[in-house]
Write a protein that holds these residues in place. Structure first.
Motif, PDB file in Angstrom:
ATOM      1  N   GLU A  64       0.823  -1.208   0.000  1.00 30.13           N
ATOM      2  CA  GLU A  64       0.000   0.000   0.000  1.00 30.13           C
ATOM      3  C   GLU A  64       0.862   1.264   0.000  1.00 30.13           C
ATOM      4  O   GLU A  64       0.529   2.237  -0.670  1.00 30.13           O
ATOM      5  CB  GLU A  64      -0.948  -0.010   1.195  1.00 30.13           C
ATOM      6  CG  GLU A  64      -2.063  -1.031   1.047  1.00 30.13           C
ATOM      7  CD  GLU A  64      -2.963  -1.123   2.260  1.00 30.13           C
ATOM      8  OE1 GLU A  64      -2.592  -0.618   3.351  1.00 30.13           O
ATOM      9  OE2 GLU A  64      -4.049  -1.723   2.136  1.00 30.13           O
ATOM     10  N   GLU A  67       2.327   1.711  -3.472  1.00 30.27           N
ATOM     11  CA  GLU A  67       1.274   2.160  -4.383  1.00 30.27           C
ATOM     12  C   GLU A  67       0.948   3.635  -4.146  1.00 30.27           C
ATOM     13  O   GLU A  67       0.792   4.402  -5.100  1.00 30.27           O
ATOM     14  CB  GLU A  67       0.021   1.308  -4.196  1.00 30.27           C
ATOM     15  CG  GLU A  67      -1.092   1.660  -5.134  1.00 30.27           C
ATOM     16  CD  GLU A  67      -2.323   0.788  -4.936  1.00 30.27           C
ATOM     17  OE1 GLU A  67      -3.330   1.090  -5.583  1.00 30.27           O
ATOM     18  OE2 GLU A  67      -2.286  -0.173  -4.152  1.00 30.27           O
ATOM     19  N   ALA A  68       0.886   4.033  -2.886  1.00 34.31           N
ATOM     20  CA  ALA A  68       0.590   5.432  -2.564  1.00 34.31           C
ATOM     21  C   ALA A  68       1.688   6.354  -3.091  1.00 34.31           C
ATOM     22  O   ALA A  68       1.401   7.426  -3.632  1.00 34.31           O
ATOM     23  CB  ALA A  68       0.433   5.599  -1.055  1.00 34.31           C
ATOM     24  N   ASN A  71       1.279   6.593  -6.880  1.00 37.70           N
ATOM     25  CA  ASN A  71       0.125   7.442  -7.210  1.00 37.70           C
ATOM     26  C   ASN A  71       0.430   8.917  -6.982  1.00 37.70           C
ATOM     27  O   ASN A  71       0.032   9.775  -7.774  1.00 37.70           O
ATOM     28  CB  ASN A  71      -1.103   7.028  -6.408  1.00 37.70           C
ATOM     29  CG  ASN A  71      -1.715   5.753  -6.919  1.00 37.70           C
ATOM     30  OD1 ASN A  71      -1.631   5.443  -8.096  1.00 37.70           O
ATOM     31  ND2 ASN A  71      -2.328   5.001  -6.022  1.00 37.70           N
ATOM     32  N   TYR A  72       1.134   9.210  -5.906  1.00 36.31           N
ATOM     33  CA  TYR A  72       1.528  10.594  -5.625  1.00 36.31           C
ATOM     34  C   TYR A  72       2.388  11.142  -6.766  1.00 36.31           C
ATOM     35  O   TYR A  72       2.155  12.262  -7.252  1.00 36.31           O
ATOM     36  CB  TYR A  72       2.294  10.671  -4.301  1.00 36.31           C
ATOM     37  CG  TYR A  72       3.046  11.969  -4.152  1.00 36.31           C
ATOM     38  CD1 TYR A  72       2.382  13.142  -3.814  1.00 36.31           C
ATOM     39  CD2 TYR A  72       4.419  12.026  -4.389  1.00 36.31           C
ATOM     40  CE1 TYR A  72       3.066  14.340  -3.709  1.00 36.31           C
ATOM     41  CE2 TYR A  72       5.105  13.225  -4.280  1.00 36.31           C
ATOM     42  CZ  TYR A  72       4.426  14.375  -3.939  1.00 36.31           C
ATOM     43  OH  TYR A  72       5.112  15.557  -3.846  1.00 36.31           O
TER      44      TYR A  72
END
Length: 84
Positions: A64, A67-68, A71-72
């Protein structure tokens, strides 16, 4: 776990398609994106291999977090692209 893996595969393909449109960006952000993508892939591989119940939570949090971060950086790259 298959549902999670399928969801990740689908999401990863969408994000990979975004990289193609970001080729003209600042090389620094491009390098950051590639590093983050690699971290995400490594976290995903670890998640898929982990068997020890004590490490499953760690694998999920690592996945997670990776992934964060990715995405950022995608959002940051889009902002940079929109300001060009």
């Amino acid at each position: 776990m298959n549902q999670i893996s399928d969801k990740l595969n689908s999401y990863y393909k969408e994000m990979k398609a975004e990289l193609v449109t970001l080729e003209d960006l600042d090389p620094t952000i491009d390098e950051e994106l590639e590093n983050a993508r690699q971290e995400w892939r490594e976290a995903r591989r670890y998640f898929e291999r982990v068997e020890d119940p004590y490490l499953i939570d760690y694998a999920i949090y690592s996945l997670e977090a990776a992934e964060a971060k990715y995405n950022y950086l995608i959002k940051k790259a889009r902002r940079l692209k929109s300001h060009q």
